[in-house]
Each structure stands twice: as C-alpha cells, then as structure tokens.
Write an enzyme that holds these catalytic residues in place. Structure first.
Site, PDB file in Angstrom:
ATOM      1  N   HIS A   1       0.803  -1.222   0.000  1.00  0.00           N
ATOM      2  CA  HIS A   1       0.000   0.000   0.000  1.00  0.00           C
ATOM      3  C   HIS A   1       0.841   1.280   0.000  1.00  0.00           C
ATOM      4  O   HIS A   1       0.590   2.182   0.806  1.00  0.00           O
ATOM      5  CB  HIS A   1      -0.928   0.029   1.223  1.00  0.00           C
ATOM      6  CG  HIS A   1      -1.867  -1.122   1.306  1.00  0.00           C
ATOM      7  ND1 HIS A   1      -2.409  -1.561   2.497  1.00  0.00           N
ATOM      8  CD2 HIS A   1      -2.377  -1.939   0.333  1.00  0.00           C
ATOM      9  CE1 HIS A   1      -3.211  -2.596   2.266  1.00  0.00           C
ATOM     10  NE2 HIS A   1      -3.197  -2.847   0.962  1.00  0.00           N
ATOM     11  N   PRO A   2       1.821   1.436  -0.864  1.00  0.00           N
ATOM     12  CA  PRO A   2       2.580   2.692  -0.876  1.00  0.00           C
ATOM     13  C   PRO A   2       1.693   3.851  -1.320  1.00  0.00           C
ATOM     14  O   PRO A   2       0.916   3.728  -2.270  1.00  0.00           O
ATOM     15  CB  PRO A   2       3.705   2.423  -1.882  1.00  0.00           C
ATOM     16  CG  PRO A   2       3.154   1.362  -2.786  1.00  0.00           C
ATOM     17  CD  PRO A   2       2.282   0.505  -1.922  1.00  0.00           C
TER      18      PRO A   2
END
Length: 616
Positions: free
Chosen positions: A547-548
């Site tokens: 989930h960057p």
C-alpha cells in the site's frame, strides 16, 4: 515464471502437472470466451497525433479515468500502459500471492536497511506493483476496504476542501455493485456500479472461529465499511462469479467499443512534455516496440502511474526537488517535494498456528480436478478465496481509545500459510532467504495451520522515492524508513501479542491451535513471546502489505510539501494532474485499492466540471 507455474505453484513437473494444466486452460478458455475477455489494444500506426486527454498508467486509477472521461463523446482519450494485457490465470483469486515476481510485476525492491526485512534476500523488501492493464488490481489480494471516516475528515482539515467523508462516500458508492443484500441495503453501499464486490463463496471452518474469537475478545462482527470501523468480518473483495474483478475487467472491458477511447499497451512513458517558458504540459513521450513516440494533449496530461512511478515520471520531466534534479542533470521546471511523504502499511509475517484437524487451505485442496471444475463451471470452491484471506479485523492497541472508533491495527486472517502451497516457492516470492525458510517454516510445509498478518494502519515513519539516474528505465530508489519512529514498532508489538492471545480463545482451542514452535534464527536467544522477542521477529520478517501512498501529496498552497492542489492539479504546471494513491496527504486506515478508485471517480468529475463549464 510462466503462466503454468503461476497456476500450479509448487507442483512438480510431469504428467500430473501437464494434465491439470490442459484441463484448466481448456475450461478457462471456454469460460472467458463467453465473457469476451480480450481488451482493445491499438497499434502504434493507428494512434492519433493529438488527444484531448492523455492518461499515463492503466492501473486502478487510469482504468476508472479512461472510462469516465470517454463518457463525453466529444473528448478523445488515450490511455497508455507500460505492461500488457492479463491472462485468465491471473483471475484465479487464491493464486494472488503467486503473481509476484512474474511478468506482470514491476518487481521493485527497497534499498537495504538493517532495521527491517533482515531475513529477506539482501536485506531488501519486495515491493510488488502491477505492470499490466488493470495495474496492481491484477495482482493484489482484492480486499475491498475503504478506510476510516476520520481519514477523510482529516484530509479536509489539512486544507483539502471537498475531501471529507461526507464528500467522498458518494464516489465509493458510485463504483460499487455490492452483492451482499444486507450491506447493499444500507446507506453506505450501492448496487449497479461497474465494480463487483462480494464475499468469496467458499470458506474454511476456521473463518467462523476467527469471528467467534473476535467476539470473545470484545469485538463485534460488523460491516467495517459501514457505520463503524472497529470489528471483525468475513472479507469482501473485488470478485465476480468467483473470479478477480480487476479495474480492467470492471471499467475497461464494458467500454472497449467506444471509438473515442484508445488504449495502448506496452507503452512506457518516459517524459511529460512541458513548455519551460509557459510551464504548460502539452503531451508525453513514450517508448513502444523499440521506438520513441510523442503524442500531444489538447486539454490535459493525467499521471496515474502509482506511488512509485508517478513521482519518478514527474522528476524525470523536471518536476521535483531541485537538488535531486540538478544532481542528475535534469532541468528544473518546478521545485516541488515530489517523492517525499512516502507511507506504507508495514506488517509482520510468521504468525502461524498449527491445528489438529484437516480443515485448512493446503496444496491438496487447490490442485485437484474437483475443485478446478467447481471454480471454472460454478465459480465456487477454494480457488475463489481472496489470496487465501478469509477474514478481516480492525482492532485497537493500548495506544488508542477504543471509544473513538479509530483503530490502529488491521488483521488479515488466512486459514493456511498465507498461500496456496505453503512451500518454499511462496516464501521465496516474499523474499525470504533459503536458510531462514529451512530454519522456521520447512517443518510445517503443507501442514494444517492458520496465519494472522497484522499491519500498522497509520505509520508515523515516512520515507521517500528518489531517482537512481536520469535514465527512465532505471528503477527508482525506494526508502520506506519503516520503524524510524519507535511508536510504529511498539504498536506492531502489541498487534503480535494480540494475535498470540487470540490463538488461546476457546474458538481456536477447540482446534488445538499452537503457534509454530520454531523461533526465528536471529531471535532464538531471546525469551519467547516477550516484547523484545516480538520486536526481533518483526524486524526479521517485515513485509509490505502493498500500500505505498502519498508521494505526490495533495494539499493547499500553504503546505510546503504539497505537490497537487485539492483538485489534483500539479502546482506551478498548467494542464497537468496526478490522480492515484500518491496524492493521499496521509495513508488511509485500510487497504488502498477502493480509495484509489474513489479518488479517480472524484477526480474525473472535477475534470468534467472544469472543462465542460468553461467550454474549452
């Protein structure tokens, strides 16, 4: 790794593998021939020299934008994607973990750091990102989670007008076609949208134990995308008829005959064309089939390449931190904090618990003809599980006030070894060294167990993306800086302790739950199950939950870190927007795919408002 290896995981080559492969591909061909699986891909010679809108990136954000902008028949839209099209094999939900390190993955790695991912090859974390039409929605675990209401209210409080929860809820609902009548009838959900959302039609008995364990520990079973966020639930995901419902399938395939939308795959955008005097974006440069091509935009260039590629492309085009651009000989067009403010949900692997009944997801329950037929014909069976994830929970550590409904930990529950095979191949995909695997996991390979993956929802530690060079084909440098702030480690330690205590509830005791007794090699001299032991374990087997976010931060012009304004326009450069996860001011308290789709829905409405109102 070829498509057959993806489907068959750890199976050995030979007659069994060949027969299974022939049957599977034949049935899937029939299944997808009916669905008209193919997506339109325009050849280079058919490209126009100019479009109204050029969208860079055909992932979750770009697919939504292409759909919504091409609704205006007078607008010509070009969608450019660096990867190719998907395969029906990629749509088998349970195989999500096996898609990493394949041809549809950018195969990014973080830079080495002794504070995390110590057990990984080279001390580097794998950071999977989708390089395919549909982007990371083609290789993620398909979980449909929106985050907490307070996330969006805080965005607005930071000066981002129009981004409160009350503002964005309509855009979550706009996309959604929720197949659970209990949820769909509430004010928080809808039906009829492009994106199908539902539970997997098949579960192991341990998922019920997971929900019951939550009740024993004081948490309710509820819709975590509804009125309240704290609690346990059966996981909902973006699946349709038991198969992955990527954004390509949801938003692009229904509109493949629109004449005003061109989709060009295998087109790697290397530069945004910007007039240095007027500071106006007027097109893009990209490489396709070994040739460098240019296309201009009459209205806007929209960058939707994700939280790694979007900042890289902006910097390559002269938009970014002045000192970094000059370092690589890139002329500075606009000095902005591109690449900074990087946030990610870091989790911990290895929390696996053996059980005394044959009720979990092991290889023999995946690779058999009966379940393959159940999947291809009826859309049912264990192959429909969301990468193996069956349950979701949002809980509070001791650092949070439980009455605030703002949990700081998410738990992903898997009735298996977080994979379809439990073997060396899976752990290798996640970057673990062979020595680590042999020491910790080899003896439990293909035994019946359940796994809990805790993740930190709101990290205080922030990293950054930097250019490796001015060569657009050189991967950028990724510095996540996990655990730079000690509060992050303290919270994950509490999460590990919660998982351990949950294994002792009566719901799990009935199955004889017992934690894998093998200590991590680097932690064997530390008293087991103490805070120092959990910390050691977390630093050894740290893992991204994919989930960057936040590397092109949205904010008011008074925010020195802001890259885009609340209408997603890049500061100082006209006719250029960024619309993807990189614009999040702060990461949301949950998985990011649903929020990215929401951002794109809202962003496309903003574009329509501005251009249709002004009649330009």
């Amino acid at each position: 790794m070829d498509v057959a290896d993806i489907a068959l995981g750890g199976m050995t080559s030979g007659v069994t593998k060949s027969v299974y492969w022939i049957l599977l591909t034949t049935l899937l061909y029939i299944k997808y021939a009916v669905d008209d699986y193919a997506a339109k891909n325009i050849p280079s010679e058919a490209l126009m020299s100019s479009y109204d809108f050029i969208i860079v990136g055909g992932g979750s954000a770009g697919s939504v934008l292409a759909n919504r902008l091409s609704e205006i028949e007078d607008w010509n839209v070009l969608l450019l994607e660096a990867g190719g099209d998907g395969s029906e094999i990629y749509d088998i939900p349970v195989l999500a973990g096996n898609l990493q390190l394949t041809q549809i993955d950018w195969k990014y790695k973080t830079e080495p750091n002794k504070n995390f991912c110590r057990a990984m090859e080279g001390g580097q974390c794998n950071w999977p990102r989708g390089k395919v039409i549909g982007g990371t929605s083609m290789l993620n675990y398909m979980l449909y989670i929106r985050g907490n209401k307070k996330d969006y209210d805080m965005w607005e409080q930071l000066g981002n007008t129009g981004w409160s929860y009350d503002d964005v809820l309509q855009y979550f609902k706009k996309s959604e076609d929720n197949q659970n009548p209990v949820y769909a009838q509430t004010p928080y959900h809808s039906t009829g949208g492009y994106l199908t959302v539902q539970e997997a039609p098949w579960h192991t008995p341990l998922t019920t134990a997971f929900i019951q364990a939550g009740l024993e520990m004081g948490y309710e079973n509820r819709d975590i995308n509804g009125e309240r966020h704290t609690g346990f639930m059966f996981a909902q995901g973006t699946i349709r008829h038991g198969s992955r419902c990527s954004t390509a399938k949801a938003f692009l395939r229904p509109i493949r005959t629109r004449k005003n939308l061109h989709v060009a795959m295998e087109a790697h955008v290397t530069k945004i064309l910007i007039d240095p005097s007027s500071k106006e974006a007027y097109g893009v440069e990209f490489v396709r089939d070994g040739k460098t091509l240019r296309v201009t935009a009459k209205k806007e260039v929209i960058v939707s390449a994700g939280s790694i590629n979007s900042p890289q492309l902006l910097m390559l085009s002269g938009i970014g931190p002045k000192e970094q651009l000059l370092k690589h000989g890139i002329p500075v067009i606009q000095d902005l904090r591109v690449g900074h403010n990087l946030q990610d949900h870091v989790g911990v692997g290895g929390l696996s618990f053996l059980v005394n009944e044959e009720i979990t997801l092991v290889e023999s329950r995946i690779y058999n003809i009966q379940d393959m037929l159940g999947y291809t014909i009826f859309g049912d069976g264990p192959l429909t599980l969301l990468g193996g994830v069956e349950g979701i929970a949002f809980i509070n550590s001791k650092f949070m006030n439980s009455s605030d409904d703002f949990p700081d930990i998410e738990l992903l529950f898997l009735a298996g070894a977080a994979c379809s095979d439990g073997g060396r191949n899976f752990w290798k995909i996640h970057g673990l060294t062979n020595n680590f695997y042999d020491a910790v996991f080899s003896e439990i390979n293909n035994k019946h167990l359940w796994t809990l993956l805790p993740m930190l929802l709101r990290p205080k530690s922030k990293g950054f993306i930097a250019l490796r060079s001015s060569n657009p084909f050189d991967y950028p440098l990724i510095y996540p800086n996990y655990f730079e702030q000690p509060e992050d480690m303290a919270t994950l330690v509490e999460a590990a302790k919660f998982a351990f205590e949950m294994s002792k509830t009566s719901a799990f005791r009935r199955y004889g739950s017992e934690m894998n007794p093998k200590p991590f090699p680097a932690c064997k001299n530390i008293s087991m199950y103490t805070d120092p032991y959990w910390e050691c374990m977390i630093r050894e087997y740290s893992m991204t939950i994919y989930h960057p976010t936040s590397t092109c931060k949205m904010g008011p012009n008074s925010d020195p870190e802001a890259v885009v304004d609340p209408r997603l326009r890049v500061y100082g450069v006209d006719r250029l927007r960024v619309i993807d996860a990189s614009i999040m001011p702060n990461i949301v308290s949950g998985n990011t795919n649903a929020p990215v789709i929401m951002i794109s829905e809202k962003g496309s409405d903003m574009i329509k408002e501005e251009w249709l109102k002004n009649k330009i």
